[in-house]
Scaffold this active site. Sequence first.
Site, PDB file in Angstrom:
ATOM      1  N   TYR A  31      25.530  47.540  41.378  1.00 44.15           N
ATOM      2  CA  TYR A  31      25.019  46.245  40.932  1.00 44.15           C
ATOM      3  C   TYR A  31      23.495  46.163  40.871  1.00 44.15           C
ATOM      4  O   TYR A  31      22.953  45.160  40.427  1.00 44.15           O
ATOM      5  CB  TYR A  31      25.541  45.137  41.847  1.00 44.15           C
ATOM      6  CG  TYR A  31      27.051  45.061  41.865  1.00 44.15           C
ATOM      7  CD1 TYR A  31      27.744  44.579  40.768  1.00 44.15           C
ATOM      8  CD2 TYR A  31      27.776  45.492  42.962  1.00 44.15           C
ATOM      9  CE1 TYR A  31      29.126  44.518  40.769  1.00 44.15           C
ATOM     10  CE2 TYR A  31      29.158  45.430  42.985  1.00 44.15           C
ATOM     11  CZ  TYR A  31      29.819  44.947  41.881  1.00 44.15           C
ATOM     12  OH  TYR A  31      31.196  44.887  41.874  1.00 44.15           O
TER      13      TYR A  31
ATOM     14  N   ASP B 144      42.917  28.975  32.797  1.00 42.53           N
ATOM     15  CA  ASP B 144      43.453  27.679  32.361  1.00 42.53           C
ATOM     16  C   ASP B 144      42.373  26.605  32.352  1.00 42.53           C
ATOM     17  O   ASP B 144      42.301  25.784  31.430  1.00 42.53           O
ATOM     18  CB  ASP B 144      44.608  27.243  33.266  1.00 42.53           C
ATOM     19  CG  ASP B 144      45.876  28.059  33.049  1.00 42.53           C
ATOM     20  OD1 ASP B 144      45.974  28.778  32.024  1.00 42.53           O
ATOM     21  OD2 ASP B 144      46.771  27.974  33.920  1.00 42.53           O
TER      22      ASP B 144
ATOM     23  N   HIS C 265      29.405  40.428  33.215  1.00 37.48           N
ATOM     24  CA  HIS C 265      29.576  41.309  34.374  1.00 37.48           C
ATOM     25  C   HIS C 265      28.359  42.218  34.442  1.00 37.48           C
ATOM     26  O   HIS C 265      27.948  42.774  33.425  1.00 37.48           O
ATOM     27  CB  HIS C 265      30.845  42.156  34.248  1.00 37.48           C
ATOM     28  CG  HIS C 265      32.088  41.335  34.273  1.00 37.48           C
ATOM     29  ND1 HIS C 265      32.622  40.842  35.446  1.00 37.48           N
ATOM     30  CD2 HIS C 265      32.884  40.900  33.270  1.00 37.48           C
ATOM     31  CE1 HIS C 265      33.697  40.143  35.156  1.00 37.48           C
ATOM     32  NE2 HIS C 265      33.877  40.152  33.842  1.00 37.48           N
ATOM     33  N   ILE C 266      27.811  42.362  35.612  1.00 39.01           N
ATOM     34  CA  ILE C 266      26.628  43.193  35.806  1.00 39.01           C
ATOM     35  C   ILE C 266      26.975  44.667  35.585  1.00 39.01           C
ATOM     36  O   ILE C 266      26.246  45.396  34.921  1.00 39.01           O
ATOM     37  CB  ILE C 266      26.036  42.955  37.212  1.00 39.01           C
ATOM     38  CG1 ILE C 266      25.524  41.501  37.309  1.00 39.01           C
ATOM     39  CG2 ILE C 266      24.929  43.956  37.522  1.00 39.01           C
ATOM     40  CD1 ILE C 266      25.192  41.052  38.711  1.00 39.01           C
TER      41      ILE C 266
ATOM     42  N   ARG D 295      40.103  46.765  37.481  1.00 40.79           N
ATOM     43  CA  ARG D 295      39.000  45.956  36.960  1.00 40.79           C
ATOM     44  C   ARG D 295      38.951  45.940  35.430  1.00 40.79           C
ATOM     45  O   ARG D 295      38.179  45.193  34.846  1.00 40.79           O
ATOM     46  CB  ARG D 295      37.659  46.473  37.490  1.00 40.79           C
ATOM     47  CG  ARG D 295      37.497  46.339  38.986  1.00 40.79           C
ATOM     48  CD  ARG D 295      36.103  46.749  39.417  1.00 40.79           C
ATOM     49  NE  ARG D 295      36.021  46.976  40.836  1.00 40.79           N
ATOM     50  CZ  ARG D 295      35.807  46.016  41.741  1.00 40.79           C
ATOM     51  NH1 ARG D 295      35.661  44.773  41.361  1.00 40.79           N
ATOM     52  NH2 ARG D 295      35.747  46.331  43.024  1.00 40.79           N
TER      53      ARG D 295
END
Length: 151
Positions: free
Chosen positions: A25, A89, A102-103, A113
């Site tokens: 990350y 939803d 997403h990083i 994932r």
Amino acid sequence: MDRPLISVLNGPNLNMLGLRQPQVYGRATLDDVEQLCAQAAERLDIAIDFRQTNGEGELISWVQECHGRAQGIIINPAGYSHTSIALLDALLAVDLPVIEVHISNIHRREAFRHHSYVSRGALGVICGLGVQGYALALQAMTDIILSEDTQ
């Protein structure tokens, strides 16, 4: 005229950015990401509401609060991407443009994932470009909102 409001919502463990798996990350903190978004918002002449929670229910409530308040949602649902039909939803219910961020590149990681329920409710997904993905998402969302205003 008021500046368009874009909600930037972040899911679980993103408060640990800079500490948690920096090889995946990076070293930027969530405060750094918020500053990056604030600078992008200033440049784009938009307003942002930047939030992070570890709670699924709270994240869903924040999405619901966007209805009638925000013009778009940028969301990094983190681990809830792969597990939360309830979050999907909620995103579908508010009927707003959504960009998922997403990083890391979730497709280069563990098989679980690779699937995101949230992606089904998103116009687009930005992944693997580090924290810069947030700035790119803000630019894209601003373009989407402005093109809707001119139609």
